[in-house]
Design a protein around this motif. Sequence first.
Motif, PDB file in Angstrom:
ATOM      1  N   MET A   1      55.169 -42.844  37.815  1.00  0.00           N
ATOM      2  CA  MET A   1      55.500 -43.925  38.724  1.00  0.00           C
ATOM      3  C   MET A   1      56.414 -44.911  38.013  1.00  0.00           C
ATOM      4  SD  MET A   1      52.961 -46.833  40.340  1.00  0.00           S
ATOM      5  CE  MET A   1      52.025 -46.843  38.846  1.00  0.00           C
ATOM      6  N   LYS A   2      57.465 -45.262  38.718  1.00  0.00           N
ATOM      7  CA  LYS A   2      58.355 -46.311  38.228  1.00  0.00           C
ATOM      8  C   LYS A   2      58.079 -47.568  39.046  1.00  0.00           C
ATOM      9  CE  LYS A   2      61.804 -42.938  38.037  1.00  0.00           C
ATOM     10  NZ  LYS A   2      62.868 -42.586  38.898  1.00  0.00           N
ATOM     11  N   GLU A   3      58.704 -48.642  38.638  1.00  0.00           N
ATOM     12  CA  GLU A   3      58.581 -49.881  39.398  1.00  0.00           C
ATOM     13  C   GLU A   3      59.964 -50.361  39.782  1.00  0.00           C
ATOM     14  OE1 GLU A   3      56.141 -52.656  37.179  1.00  0.00           O
ATOM     15  OE2 GLU A   3      54.366 -51.755  38.080  1.00  0.00           O
ATOM     16  N   ILE A   4      60.039 -51.021  40.928  1.00  0.00           N
ATOM     17  CA  ILE A   4      61.298 -51.589  41.391  1.00  0.00           C
ATOM     18  C   ILE A   4      61.000 -53.014  41.857  1.00  0.00           C
ATOM     19  CG2 ILE A   4      60.975 -50.563  43.696  1.00  0.00           C
ATOM     20  CD1 ILE A   4      64.030 -50.360  43.926  1.00  0.00           C
ATOM     21  N   SER A   5      61.874 -53.936  41.508  1.00  0.00           N
ATOM     22  CA  SER A   5      61.675 -55.327  41.920  1.00  0.00           C
ATOM     23  C   SER A   5      62.187 -55.518  43.347  1.00  0.00           C
ATOM     24  CB  SER A   5      62.424 -56.276  40.976  1.00  0.00           C
ATOM     25  OG  SER A   5      63.832 -56.112  41.160  1.00  0.00           O
ATOM     26  N   GLU A  54      55.519 -35.398  53.771  1.00  0.00           N
ATOM     27  CA  GLU A  54      55.365 -34.207  52.925  1.00  0.00           C
ATOM     28  C   GLU A  54      56.699 -33.690  52.397  1.00  0.00           C
ATOM     29  OE1 GLU A  54      52.736 -31.904  51.083  1.00  0.00           O
ATOM     30  OE2 GLU A  54      51.906 -32.503  53.008  1.00  0.00           O
ATOM     31  N   ASP A  55      57.736 -33.781  53.227  1.00  0.00           N
ATOM     32  CA  ASP A  55      59.049 -33.241  52.843  1.00  0.00           C
ATOM     33  C   ASP A  55      59.795 -34.126  51.841  1.00  0.00           C
ATOM     34  OD1 ASP A  55      59.265 -35.206  54.797  1.00  0.00           O
ATOM     35  OD2 ASP A  55      61.087 -34.350  55.666  1.00  0.00           O
ATOM     36  N   LEU A  56      59.199 -35.231  51.413  1.00  0.00           N
ATOM     37  CA  LEU A  56      59.856 -36.139  50.464  1.00  0.00           C
ATOM     38  C   LEU A  56      59.372 -35.936  49.026  1.00  0.00           C
ATOM     39  CD1 LEU A  56      59.690 -39.438  52.568  1.00  0.00           C
ATOM     40  CD2 LEU A  56      61.583 -37.806  52.421  1.00  0.00           C
ATOM     41  N   LYS A  57      58.608 -34.862  48.771  1.00  0.00           N
ATOM     42  CA  LYS A  57      58.005 -34.669  47.446  1.00  0.00           C
ATOM     43  C   LYS A  57      59.009 -34.698  46.299  1.00  0.00           C
ATOM     44  CE  LYS A  57      53.594 -32.502  48.234  1.00  0.00           C
ATOM     45  NZ  LYS A  57      52.711 -31.388  48.061  1.00  0.00           N
ATOM     46  N   ASP A  58      60.207 -34.173  46.532  1.00  0.00           N
ATOM     47  CA  ASP A  58      61.200 -34.113  45.462  1.00  0.00           C
ATOM     48  C   ASP A  58      62.263 -35.198  45.581  1.00  0.00           C
ATOM     49  OD1 ASP A  58      59.986 -31.885  44.212  1.00  0.00           O
ATOM     50  OD2 ASP A  58      60.867 -30.575  45.733  1.00  0.00           O
ATOM     51  N   GLU A  59      62.060 -36.139  46.483  1.00  0.00           N
ATOM     52  CA  GLU A  59      63.009 -37.240  46.649  1.00  0.00           C
ATOM     53  C   GLU A  59      62.392 -38.530  46.123  1.00  0.00           C
ATOM     54  OE1 GLU A  59      64.909 -37.632  50.473  1.00  0.00           O
ATOM     55  OE2 GLU A  59      64.483 -35.530  50.943  1.00  0.00           O
ATOM     56  N   GLU A  60      63.237 -39.517  45.897  1.00  0.00           N
ATOM     57  CA  GLU A  60      62.729 -40.826  45.508  1.00  0.00           C
ATOM     58  C   GLU A  60      61.992 -41.440  46.696  1.00  0.00           C
ATOM     59  OE1 GLU A  60      64.417 -44.865  43.487  1.00  0.00           O
ATOM     60  OE2 GLU A  60      65.487 -44.120  45.253  1.00  0.00           O
ATOM     61  N   VAL A  61      60.794 -41.941  46.439  1.00  0.00           N
ATOM     62  CA  VAL A  61      59.995 -42.614  47.459  1.00  0.00           C
ATOM     63  C   VAL A  61      59.658 -44.004  46.922  1.00  0.00           C
ATOM     64  CG1 VAL A  61      57.850 -42.555  48.768  1.00  0.00           C
ATOM     65  CG2 VAL A  61      59.005 -40.418  48.234  1.00  0.00           C
ATOM     66  N   LEU A  76      50.140 -43.392  42.635  1.00  0.00           N
ATOM     67  CA  LEU A  76      49.328 -42.533  41.776  1.00  0.00           C
ATOM     68  C   LEU A  76      48.761 -41.340  42.549  1.00  0.00           C
ATOM     69  CD1 LEU A  76      47.480 -45.298  39.728  1.00  0.00           C
ATOM     70  CD2 LEU A  76      49.301 -43.799  38.911  1.00  0.00           C
ATOM     71  N   ILE A  77      48.274 -41.598  43.764  1.00  0.00           N
ATOM     72  CA  ILE A  77      47.708 -40.519  44.582  1.00  0.00           C
ATOM     73  C   ILE A  77      48.800 -39.520  44.959  1.00  0.00           C
ATOM     74  CG2 ILE A  77      46.632 -39.983  46.806  1.00  0.00           C
ATOM     75  CD1 ILE A  77      45.225 -42.786  46.540  1.00  0.00           C
ATOM     76  N   GLY A  82      51.828 -34.058  43.963  1.00  0.00           N
ATOM     77  CA  GLY A  82      53.065 -33.367  43.649  1.00  0.00           C
ATOM     78  C   GLY A  82      54.349 -34.129  43.905  1.00  0.00           C
ATOM     79  N   PHE A  83      54.249 -35.402  44.287  1.00  0.00           N
ATOM     80  CA  PHE A  83      55.465 -36.207  44.449  1.00  0.00           C
ATOM     81  C   PHE A  83      56.020 -36.508  43.062  1.00  0.00           C
ATOM     82  CE2 PHE A  83      53.766 -36.470  48.593  1.00  0.00           C
ATOM     83  CZ  PHE A  83      54.771 -36.895  49.450  1.00  0.00           C
ATOM     84  N   THR A  84      57.316 -36.325  42.896  1.00  0.00           N
ATOM     85  CA  THR A  84      57.909 -36.378  41.562  1.00  0.00           C
ATOM     86  C   THR A  84      58.628 -37.684  41.236  1.00  0.00           C
ATOM     87  OG1 THR A  84      59.914 -35.320  42.406  1.00  0.00           O
ATOM     88  CG2 THR A  84      58.209 -33.873  41.484  1.00  0.00           C
TER      89      THR A  84
END
Length: 104
Positions: A1-5, A54-61, A76-77, A82-84
């Motif tokens: 997990m990253k953080e964004i302001s 579900e289709d966003l697993k390999d995209e930035e969320v 975290l969940i 499998g979200f990357t």
Amino acid sequence: MKEISVEELKQRLDNGEKINLIDCREPHEYEEANLGGKLVPLGKIQTMQIEDIEDLKDEEVIIHCRSGKRSMMACLILEQMGFTNTNNVTGGILAWQEKFGVQQ
């Protein structure tokens, strides 16, 4: 997990970037003020009811809540599912409102 302001998020929204923004608050909170993200309450994420994303697993969320705590849990969940590339908005909508005012 990253953080964004909230400043980084606003900059990206202002630039017209296509962002996968998820609001993990409850529907009544979303109605009071929102940033235009997709509403997926934390409870649904916790019970793995994530068909909508579900289709966003390999995209930035990018995930936000009221203060940053629920969205951190959601990140975290989702990572365990499998979200990357999850990003937690630090300070949540409270920080946004403090910096930029109320969004409707």
